[in-house]
Design a protein around this motif. Structure first.
Motif, PDB file in Angstrom:
ATOM      1  N   GLY A  35     123.129  84.612 109.117  1.00  0.00           N
ATOM      2  CA  GLY A  35     122.213  84.888 110.222  1.00  0.00           C
ATOM      3  C   GLY A  35     120.830  85.289 109.766  1.00  0.00           C
ATOM      4  N   TYR A  36     120.729  86.072 108.656  1.00  0.00           N
ATOM      5  CA  TYR A  36     119.420  86.522 108.188  1.00  0.00           C
ATOM      6  C   TYR A  36     118.531  85.326 107.812  1.00  0.00           C
ATOM      7  CZ  TYR A  36     121.981  90.931 107.701  1.00  0.00           C
ATOM      8  OH  TYR A  36     122.746  92.032 107.936  1.00  0.00           O
ATOM      9  N   ASP A  37     119.095  84.408 107.009  1.00  0.00           N
ATOM     10  CA  ASP A  37     118.316  83.245 106.581  1.00  0.00           C
ATOM     11  C   ASP A  37     118.021  82.320 107.761  1.00  0.00           C
ATOM     12  OD1 ASP A  37     118.414  84.190 104.013  1.00  0.00           O
ATOM     13  OD2 ASP A  37     120.050  82.874 103.368  1.00  0.00           O
ATOM     14  N   GLY A  38     118.985  82.235 108.697  1.00  0.00           N
ATOM     15  CA  GLY A  38     118.780  81.392 109.875  1.00  0.00           C
ATOM     16  C   GLY A  38     117.614  81.870 110.723  1.00  0.00           C
ATOM     17  N   ILE A  39     117.519  83.189 110.920  1.00  0.00           N
ATOM     18  CA  ILE A  39     116.417  83.757 111.714  1.00  0.00           C
ATOM     19  C   ILE A  39     115.081  83.505 111.018  1.00  0.00           C
ATOM     20  CG2 ILE A  39     115.391  85.895 112.587  1.00  0.00           C
ATOM     21  CD1 ILE A  39     117.793  85.031 114.181  1.00  0.00           C
ATOM     22  N   GLU A  40     115.034  83.718 109.706  1.00  0.00           N
ATOM     23  CA  GLU A  40     113.792  83.496 108.966  1.00  0.00           C
ATOM     24  C   GLU A  40     113.361  82.041 109.044  1.00  0.00           C
ATOM     25  OE1 GLU A  40     111.714  85.768 107.658  1.00  0.00           O
ATOM     26  OE2 GLU A  40     113.096  87.120 108.701  1.00  0.00           O
ATOM     27  N   LEU A  42     114.088  79.891 111.401  1.00  0.00           N
ATOM     28  CA  LEU A  42     113.669  79.620 112.785  1.00  0.00           C
ATOM     29  C   LEU A  42     112.229  80.063 113.020  1.00  0.00           C
ATOM     30  CD1 LEU A  42     114.304  78.859 115.767  1.00  0.00           C
ATOM     31  CD2 LEU A  42     115.194  81.182 116.061  1.00  0.00           C
ATOM     32  N   LYS A  43     111.846  81.183 112.427  1.00  0.00           N
ATOM     33  CA  LYS A  43     110.509  81.737 112.669  1.00  0.00           C
ATOM     34  C   LYS A  43     109.390  80.872 112.088  1.00  0.00           C
ATOM     35  CE  LYS A  43     111.843  86.605 113.100  1.00  0.00           C
ATOM     36  NZ  LYS A  43     111.750  87.961 112.505  1.00  0.00           N
ATOM     37  N   ASN A  45     109.820  77.323 111.407  1.00  0.00           N
ATOM     38  CA  ASN A  45     110.066  75.889 111.561  1.00  0.00           C
ATOM     39  C   ASN A  45     110.398  75.550 113.017  1.00  0.00           C
ATOM     40  OD1 ASN A  45     110.333  74.713 108.601  1.00  0.00           O
ATOM     41  ND2 ASN A  45     111.359  76.708 108.620  1.00  0.00           N
ATOM     42  N   PRO A  46     109.903  74.403 113.489  1.00  0.00           N
ATOM     43  CA  PRO A  46     110.242  73.987 114.853  1.00  0.00           C
ATOM     44  C   PRO A  46     111.694  73.507 114.922  1.00  0.00           C
ATOM     45  CG  PRO A  46     108.930  72.295 113.775  1.00  0.00           C
ATOM     46  CD  PRO A  46     108.979  73.457 112.827  1.00  0.00           C
ATOM     47  N   ILE A  47     112.453  74.025 115.876  1.00  0.00           N
ATOM     48  CA  ILE A  47     113.872  73.698 116.038  1.00  0.00           C
ATOM     49  C   ILE A  47     114.130  73.343 117.504  1.00  0.00           C
ATOM     50  CG2 ILE A  47     116.233  74.646 115.963  1.00  0.00           C
ATOM     51  CD1 ILE A  47     115.090  74.098 113.227  1.00  0.00           C
ATOM     52  N   ASP A  48     114.979  72.340 117.730  1.00  0.00           N
ATOM     53  CA  ASP A  48     115.319  71.935 119.101  1.00  0.00           C
ATOM     54  C   ASP A  48     116.617  72.567 119.597  1.00  0.00           C
ATOM     55  OD1 ASP A  48     113.130  70.029 119.537  1.00  0.00           O
ATOM     56  OD2 ASP A  48     114.091  68.892 117.936  1.00  0.00           O
ATOM     57  N   VAL A  49     117.629  72.691 118.720  1.00  0.00           N
ATOM     58  CA  VAL A  49     118.931  73.246 119.094  1.00  0.00           C
ATOM     59  C   VAL A  49     119.485  74.026 117.913  1.00  0.00           C
ATOM     60  CG1 VAL A  49     121.284  72.749 119.873  1.00  0.00           C
ATOM     61  CG2 VAL A  49     119.434  71.273 120.598  1.00  0.00           C
ATOM     62  N   ILE A  50     120.210  75.122 118.220  1.00  0.00           N
ATOM     63  CA  ILE A  50     120.875  75.902 117.173  1.00  0.00           C
ATOM     64  C   ILE A  50     122.382  75.825 117.390  1.00  0.00           C
ATOM     65  CG2 ILE A  50     121.227  78.201 116.187  1.00  0.00           C
ATOM     66  CD1 ILE A  50     118.359  78.874 117.003  1.00  0.00           C
ATOM     67  N   LEU A  51     123.118  75.466 116.320  1.00  0.00           N
ATOM     68  CA  LEU A  51     124.577  75.588 116.295  1.00  0.00           C
ATOM     69  C   LEU A  51     124.892  76.846 115.496  1.00  0.00           C
ATOM     70  CD1 LEU A  51     125.576  71.873 115.524  1.00  0.00           C
ATOM     71  CD2 LEU A  51     125.587  73.023 117.744  1.00  0.00           C
ATOM     72  N   LEU A  52     125.612  77.789 116.118  1.00  0.00           N
ATOM     73  CA  LEU A  52     125.753  79.128 115.545  1.00  0.00           C
ATOM     74  C   LEU A  52     127.226  79.505 115.426  1.00  0.00           C
ATOM     75  CD1 LEU A  52     124.495  81.855 114.661  1.00  0.00           C
ATOM     76  CD2 LEU A  52     124.425  82.484 117.101  1.00  0.00           C
ATOM     77  N   ASP A  53     127.664  79.757 114.179  1.00  0.00           N
ATOM     78  CA  ASP A  53     129.036  80.199 113.951  1.00  0.00           C
ATOM     79  C   ASP A  53     129.194  81.631 114.453  1.00  0.00           C
ATOM     80  OD1 ASP A  53     131.656  80.291 113.047  1.00  0.00           O
ATOM     81  OD2 ASP A  53     131.077  80.917 111.024  1.00  0.00           O
ATOM     82  N   GLU A  54     130.291  81.904 115.159  1.00  0.00           N
ATOM     83  CA  GLU A  54     130.482  83.241 115.722  1.00  0.00           C
ATOM     84  C   GLU A  54     130.953  84.240 114.675  1.00  0.00           C
ATOM     85  OE1 GLU A  54     132.764  86.506 116.858  1.00  0.00           O
ATOM     86  OE2 GLU A  54     133.873  84.632 116.523  1.00  0.00           O
ATOM     87  N   SER A  55     131.794  83.768 113.719  1.00  0.00           N
ATOM     88  CA  SER A  55     132.411  84.684 112.757  1.00  0.00           C
ATOM     89  C   SER A  55     131.814  84.460 111.371  1.00  0.00           C
ATOM     90  CB  SER A  55     133.933  84.455 112.723  1.00  0.00           C
ATOM     91  OG  SER A  55     134.543  85.323 111.799  1.00  0.00           O
ATOM     92  N   MET A  56     130.861  85.317 111.009  1.00  0.00           N
ATOM     93  CA  MET A  56     130.222  85.230 109.686  1.00  0.00           C
ATOM     94  C   MET A  56     130.192  86.617 109.055  1.00  0.00           C
ATOM     95  SD  MET A  56     126.931  82.685 110.275  1.00  0.00           S
ATOM     96  CE  MET A  56     126.192  83.737 111.543  1.00  0.00           C
ATOM     97  N   GLU A  70     115.581  87.504 121.016  1.00  0.00           N
ATOM     98  CA  GLU A  70     114.381  88.346 120.924  1.00  0.00           C
ATOM     99  C   GLU A  70     113.189  87.513 120.471  1.00  0.00           C
ATOM    100  OE1 GLU A  70     115.318  91.562 118.345  1.00  0.00           O
ATOM    101  OE2 GLU A  70     116.545  92.619 119.835  1.00  0.00           O
ATOM    102  N   TYR A  71     113.454  86.548 119.604  1.00  0.00           N
ATOM    103  CA  TYR A  71     112.371  85.703 119.088  1.00  0.00           C
ATOM    104  C   TYR A  71     112.055  84.550 120.037  1.00  0.00           C
ATOM    105  CZ  TYR A  71     109.815  82.418 116.196  1.00  0.00           C
ATOM    106  OH  TYR A  71     108.874  81.536 115.722  1.00  0.00           O
ATOM    107  N   ASN A  72     113.093  83.920 120.607  1.00  0.00           N
ATOM    108  CA  ASN A  72     112.901  82.751 121.479  1.00  0.00           C
ATOM    109  C   ASN A  72     113.974  82.775 122.569  1.00  0.00           C
ATOM    110  OD1 ASN A  72     112.956  80.114 122.643  1.00  0.00           O
ATOM    111  ND2 ASN A  72     111.928  79.285 120.836  1.00  0.00           N
ATOM    112  N   LYS A  73     113.557  83.029 123.788  1.00  0.00           N
ATOM    113  CA  LYS A  73     114.509  83.155 124.900  1.00  0.00           C
ATOM    114  C   LYS A  73     115.054  81.818 125.383  1.00  0.00           C
ATOM    115  CE  LYS A  73     112.736  87.462 126.880  1.00  0.00           C
ATOM    116  NZ  LYS A  73     112.169  88.110 128.096  1.00  0.00           N
TER     117      LYS A  73
END
Length: 517
Positions: A35-40, A42-43, A45-56, A70-73
């Motif tokens: 999640g830490y690297d994913g948030i960085e 995202l901040k 780079n332009p992204i259209d969709v996020i696929l996010l694993d629940e259990s990490m 918080e960053y993009n609603k």
């Protein structure tokens, strides 16, 4: 430009086949293992969709989701999870995930989800266009089959349905075809009114539709139940398409039991149609019984000051004079706030009348204010403003406060409005009325093709202000201007929303009965 996907998952090696499949379909996929690297990422780079694993490990998917929001609603987030626990799903949905997938996921599942999220507007628009092309011929045949009143109501519902559906289509050609078909329907409807209106009003014709003066008798009185409070909410100047736009907001708290269309009387204005609703009589008869309270167009004084008196008289005539009622008229935000504060007290009454003036004020303000002409420059934006108003209105807040009570709710209007485009010249004397959708006076001269005229007002239930008064009503999208300064008024009123005349939008009005869910 390909759609860019950010996939945040700590099991990166297991995703190779899915990623290869998506890239072959034209998607660009960026992998991040936590999640830490994913948030960085995202901040920056332009992204259209996020696929996010629940259990990490480390920061969980739900914790990552909170930071994403918080960053993009608004960015779509699809939660990918092994865990189907109800509390996990509730937390994810509460944090505004767009969709979720249960592991193990196959590539086609992901593809369908992405299409639903990214391509849905295009796909829905294409499907809507195809379906309307199939329906077009059916509507055409119905219009040319001499429909009766009930058939006209069904036709109009379909026309409104497709008008709302066409908002999803990006095809200007199909929207133009629908507009043309609606214009044809309005022209045929004007012929229908011209042929039948007098007949309906003479001798209380049994095949007459429910009209303004019979609306309460048919929709409010039959829904009265002993020990149950019934609310009758009249939203002034609400078209059927506007009702369909705000209906989903109503149905968040109420269940629709009945949705019908009634007919507003002519002239389709507050002075005539709303007084007729509360009096249960045509204006001609109101004038006879209440000669002091009834005001003709050319008389001084408020034209809708005695609705409560008229309603009380109608209750007495219907044998319901023993019922306890309230009458509330909302004309500004302060009186709306008072309604919110006091609505619980109204539950002690058998009947509660609430008249809410906003949509009518909006249409008049739009005529006079340039900023509103820009904000509501067509039917789509007019509906949008109506929806936004109702969603945030004191009326909505008040109704939510009684939504869990055992009440009946009847929602109606007095008339609709139509966007006018076709000017017609009228010549009259100083006593001729000023409304641009209807006029009455002596020795009127007018273009016959643009109006329906009644030389004997009493035949259509209207007062006769002068011995030789004639009423004329603009048809479809017409509006009536005097020769003096003609071009100025033609330009001033063109494309404004007006009422008083003959059109589907003005005359076919929604009447809806609701109860608590």
């Amino acid at each position: 430009m390909s759609t860019k996907i950010l996939w945040i998952d700590d099991e990166m090696d297991s995703l190779k086949s899915q990623i290869m499949f998506l890239e072959n379909k034209g998607y660009s996929v960026e992998l991040q293992s936590n999640g830490y690297d994913g948030i960085e990422y995202l901040k920056s780079n332009p992204i259209d969709v996020i696929l996010l694993d629940e259990s990490m490990p480390g920061m969980t998917g739900l914790e990552t989701l909170v930071q994403i929001r918080e960053y993009n609603k608004h960015i779509p987030v699809v939660m990918v999870t092994k865990n189907e626990a109800e509390n996990i799903m509730e937390d994810a949905i509460g944090s505004q995930i767009t969709d979720y997938l249960i592991k193990p996921v196959n590539p086609n599942q992901i593809l369908l989800t992405l299409k639903k999220i990214i391509d849905s507007k295009t796909l829905v628009g294409e499907k809507t266009t195809q379906q309307y092309q199939q329906e077009f011929r059916n509507l055409f045949l119905a219009l040319n089959s001499n429909p009766d009143y009930k058939e006209w109501c069904e036709l109009y519902k379909k026309i409104v349905y497709w008008e709302l559906e066409m908002q999803k289509s990006d095809s200007p050609e199909m929207q133009e075809i629908h507009t043309s078909q609606k214009e044809e329907a309005n022209n045929e409807f004007c012929k229908f009114i011209d042929k039948n209106y007098i007949k309906w009003l003479k001798n209380n014709s049994p095949d007459a539709p429910v009209m303004s003066h019979s609306l309460l008798k048919n929709y409010l009185f039959p829904n009265l139940e002993k020990g149950k409070s019934t609310f009758f909410v009249l939203i002034d100047n609400l078209r059927f398409d506007q009702w369909k736009t705000i209906e989903p907001i109503f149905t968040e708290n109420f269940r629709v039991l009945q949705e019908d269309i009634a007919m507003a009387i002519l002239p389709t204005t507050t002075q005539y149609s709303r007084n007729a609703i509360f009096a249960g009589m045509m204006p001609r008869d109101i004038e006879k019984k209440f000669p002091v309270e009834w005001k003709n167009d050319d008389e001084d004084g408020g034209k809708n000051l005695y609705e409560e008196l008229f309603f009380k008289d109608q209750l007495q005539r219907a044998g319901l004079g023993n019922l306890k009622y309230s009458y509330t008229k909302i004309t500004n935000h302060d009186s709306g706030e008072q309604l919110v504060n006091n609505i619980q007290d109204l539950l002690h009454n058998d009947i509660n009348i609430i008249v809410y003036n906003f949509v009518d004020m909006l249409s008049h303000a739009r005529t006079e204010m340039e900023v509103l002409k820009e904000l509501a420059n067509d039917e789509v934006s007019y509906r949008s403003i109506t929806k936004s108003w109702f969603e945030h209105s004191p009326l909505h807040q008040a109704l939510k406060k009684v939504a869990d009570k055992d009440i009946k709710l009847v929602v109606a209007t007095d008339h609709g409005s139509v966007r006018v485009k076709s000017p017609y010249k009228v010549i009259g004397d100083k006593q001729t009325t000023t409304n641009i959708r209807y006029k009455h006076g002596k020795n009127l001269q007018y273009e016959g093709k643009g109006v329906i005229s009644y030389r004997e007002p009493n035949d259509v239930g209207l007062p006769k202000p002068n011995f030789n008064s004639t009423f004329i009503f603009a048809k479809h999208d017409g509006y009536l201007c005097y020769p003096n300064n003609y071009n100025h008024f033609v330009n001033y009123f063109r494309n404004t929303f007006q009422h008083g005349g003959v059109s589907l939008e003005e005359m076919l009005i929604p009447v809806v009965v609701l109860s608590k869910k």
